[in-house]
Design a protein around this motif. Structure first.
Motif, PDB file in Angstrom:
ATOM      1  N   GLU A   1       0.909  -0.784   0.157  1.00 28.97           N
ATOM      2  CA  GLU A   1       0.061   0.318  -0.096  1.00 28.97           C
ATOM      3  C   GLU A   1       0.805   1.302   0.041  1.00 28.97           C
ATOM      4  OE1 GLU A   1      -3.519   0.521   0.101  1.00 28.97           O
ATOM      5  OE2 GLU A   1      -4.194  -2.376  -0.113  1.00 28.97           O
ATOM      6  N   VAL A   2       1.033   2.449  -0.985  1.00 32.86           N
ATOM      7  CA  VAL A   2       2.082   2.543  -1.315  1.00 32.86           C
ATOM      8  C   VAL A   2       1.774   4.017  -0.708  1.00 32.86           C
ATOM      9  CG1 VAL A   2       3.483   4.363  -2.960  1.00 32.86           C
ATOM     10  CG2 VAL A   2       3.158   2.387  -3.495  1.00 32.86           C
ATOM     11  N   GLY A   3       0.254   4.180  -0.656  1.00 34.59           N
ATOM     12  CA  GLY A   3      -0.231   5.536   0.240  1.00 34.59           C
ATOM     13  C   GLY A   3       0.653   5.027   1.804  1.00 34.59           C
ATOM     14  N   SER A   4      -0.278   4.292   2.012  1.00 34.00           N
ATOM     15  CA  SER A   4      -0.028   4.200   3.714  1.00 34.00           C
ATOM     16  C   SER A   4       1.657   3.806   4.268  1.00 34.00           C
ATOM     17  CB  SER A   4      -0.606   2.167   4.073  1.00 34.00           C
ATOM     18  OG  SER A   4      -2.138   2.630   3.999  1.00 34.00           O
ATOM     19  N   LEU A   5       2.452   2.785   3.366  1.00 32.47           N
ATOM     20  CA  LEU A   5       3.844   3.757   3.451  1.00 32.47           C
ATOM     21  C   LEU A   5       4.005   4.815   3.404  1.00 32.47           C
ATOM     22  CD1 LEU A   5       5.275   0.656   1.638  1.00 32.47           C
ATOM     23  CD2 LEU A   5       4.545   0.710   3.375  1.00 32.47           C
ATOM     24  N   ARG A   6       3.555   5.735   2.124  1.00 34.83           N
ATOM     25  CA  ARG A   6       4.399   7.097   2.535  1.00 34.83           C
ATOM     26  C   ARG A   6       4.144   7.754   3.498  1.00 34.83           C
ATOM     27  NH1 ARG A   6       1.654   8.690  -1.484  1.00 34.83           N
ATOM     28  NH2 ARG A   6       3.867   7.960  -4.202  1.00 34.83           N
ATOM     29  N   ALA A   7       2.936   7.983   3.970  1.00 38.04           N
ATOM     30  CA  ALA A   7       2.186   8.409   5.483  1.00 38.04           C
ATOM     31  C   ALA A   7       2.742   7.767   6.851  1.00 38.04           C
ATOM     32  CB  ALA A   7       0.153   8.114   5.741  1.00 38.04           C
TER      33      ALA A   7
END
Length: 584
Positions: free
Chosen positions: A369-375
């Protein structure tokens, strides 16, 4: 004795299925049956692929999906959880297979199941929620990378190289492919993965995984592509349950791997159940029942040749998205897979290994989950560090060590953050009824410090350093009413600070010590000099009055207006211990 038996019986009853579970299954059976069919279509290639990746073969993956999937659906703590073989568990099982063989894996699964049942009986489910989010995200990222790398040999159509480190095995597989390229296998793997990934964006509800596998199998059979190695023969049904794999003499040796498998099964299953709760309204899983159900599932699966199982996040998410509302959906998924084992084993055996590798490659990509990792990376530097360390440890070591490292680092950083919150501030003396001149004299010779926050091992030595650097004063008052917690280290440091100040001729008084902290102070002897020397006061004004008396007897303060107090003349209101201290 009777009450203990009653409590044990009540605890066991709380872990068993209830009438409410059956009532939920009758609510909308058509919707649950449709959801179960959809999940089975998605689960079939995953069960086959994870069985092959584990080293026990496709039949082990199917047996796990059928047996563990059914038992966990009935006895688990979530109405929506779908269980079976998973990529995370495969990561842990590969080195176990290499070291102990298939029989060792089955024994480890059985032992892990017993441990999960014991955890359920001890009501340990709630503690799994304390795993920090960066650790979860980190090992999920690491698992996705390991699953993808594990598929490289089958995706490239080369024999699996020897080795117990996934990075080494992958590198050797690539070297073998460069020497003897198998473009047919690589084409199947890439095509299946691309169809799944693009299809999921175009039509999320369509099971492109099974469609891609069917298409790849048909092409391989029609074109007679020998380079696309099939799964191989599968038994037409589940084997009879047996304990033939169990070697009592190896139980001690396998204890550590079993603990690792049990810990992963508990963590992943409860995480998956929590994800399912978050995707719905009104659903809430019972963590202890979930551990119990997974325990029974892992006890039974090895008897049929299955690998250890956990709750599967991807399949559970599909189950929720397709409208499942009860355990009937997960049971239907297991039943359909059982029919597949009995009726379609000859067809399933022709599926190319490269096609299954493509399914798992796409699954690994979708786990990230790119979004979760970035957050998470942007939240704090500590969260980013924990995530990166956990992911790297998963790749370089194994999942269990990765989680331990993540938890240790997260705990250390949390302690560091808490320790920074401890404040040790000098505060002005309360004026009380003193005149300006007398208050100035008091402020010159008395210093008050307020300790605010937890006084424990991570912050205690900084406190000692600051306190023992006190300037040349006669009395130090420690205001301790705001100390939130104290451990033995904090109490010992406080004792050491008092003794060091006393050797410098400085009297130390304390005020506001809480009842819970008195026990800690008393246990290490830190309360003794304060309590018996009359230097422990309930309030700060009392401590200030005692300090004033000390200064009077030391000749620092002048006699009062009435001339009743002179140096060396006893004052009935002054504690004898203060007079003794002043006389010294």
């Amino acid at each position: 004795m009777t009450s203990a038996i009653s409590r044990a019986a009540a605890r066991l009853t709380a872990l068993l299925p209830t009438r409410a579970d059956l009532a939920d299954m009758r609510h909308d059976p058509r919707r649950d049956l449709l959801a179960g069919l959809t999940v089975a279509i998605v689960a079939l290639p995953l069960a086959l692929g994870f069985g092959v990746s584990s080293g026990l073969g496709a039949e082990a993956g199917l047996a796990t999906a059928v047996v563990a999937g059914a038992l966990a659906a009935v006895f688990g703590g979530s109405n929506l959880q779908v269980s079976g073989p998973t990529g995370a568990m495969t990561v842990v099982l590969v080195p176990i297979v290499g070291e102990y063989g298939p029989a060792g894996v089955l024994t480890v699964g059985l032992m892990a199941g017993v441990m999960l049942v014991a955890l359920a009986a001890l009501r340990a489910g709630k503690y799994m929620s304390y795993v920090p989010a960066p650790v979860v995200e980190g090992f999920t990222l690491g698992i996705a990378c390991v699953i993808g790398l594990q598929q490289v040999p089958n995706a490239l159509g080369v024999p699996a190289p020897e080795g117990d480190r996934v990075l080494v095995v992958t590198w050797r597989a690539v070297e073998e492919f460069v020497r003897h390229p198998n473009w047919t296998a690589a084409g199947f793997a890439v095509s299946v993965a691309v169809v799944m990934l693009l299809g999921a964006r175009w039509r999320p509800t369509v099971p492109f995984s099974i469609l891609a596998v069917i298409a790849a199998t048909a092409v391989a059979q029609v074109a007679g592509l020998d380079a696309a190695r099939p799964i191989g023969d599968l038994p037409s049904g589940l084997p009879a349950p047996s304990f033939g794999f169990l070697d009592a003499g190896s139980l001690g040796t396998l204890l550590a791997p079993a603990v690792a498998v049990a810990a992963l099964a508990a963590l992943e299953s409860l995480l998956s159940a929590s994800v399912a709760d978050g995707m719905t309204v009104g659903q809430k899983h019972d963590p202890d029942r979930e551990l119990f159900g997974q325990g029974l599932a892992n006890i039974a699966a090895p008897l049929f040749g299955g690998v250890p199982a956990t709750g599967a996040i991807a399949r559970t998410a599909v189950n929720v998205r397709t409208g499942a509302g009860s355990r009937l959906a997960a049971l239907t998924h297991a039943a359909i897979l059982a029919v597949t084992v009995f009726a379609a084993a000859p067809l399933v055996s022709k599926i190319p290994l490269a096609a299954l590798a493509g399914v798992l490659l796409a699954t690994a990509v979708r786990m990230i989950e790119v979004g979760s990792l970035r957050a998470m990376a942007k939240a704090t530097r500590s969260d980013a560090l924990i995530l990166a360390l956990t992911a790297a440890a998963t790749l370089a070591l194994d999942l269990v060590y990765a989680v331990i490292i993540g938890l240790v680092v997260a705990g250390a950083l949390a302690l560091r953050a808490v320790a920074k919150q401890v404040r040790f501030d000098q505060v002005p003396l309360d004026r009380g009824d003193h005149s300006d001149e007398e208050h100035a004299l008091l402020a010159e010779h008395i210093v008050a410090y307020r300790i605010d926050g937890p006084l424990f091992f991570a912050a205690a030595h900084r406190f000692l350093l600051e306190l023992t650097e006190v300037a040349d004063v006669r009395v130090v008052i420690l205001r301790m009413s705001r100390v939130s917690t104290m451990d033995a280290t904090g109490a010992l440091v406080l004792k050491d600070a008092v003794e060091k100040l006393r050797r410098r001729g400085i009297l130390v008084l304390a005020s506001g010590i809480r009842a819970g902290q008195r026990q800690v102070l008393d246990s290490v002897g830190a309360l003794e000099p304060l309590r018996h020397d009359g230097r422990d006061y309930a309030t700060t004004p009392e401590a200030i009055r005692a300090a004033r008396d000390h200064l009077e007897w030391a000749g620092v303060l002048p006699a009062d207006a009435a001339g009743q107090k002179q140096k060396g003349v006893p004052n009935p209101a002054t504690p004898p211990e203060i007079r003794a201290e002043a006389a010294r």
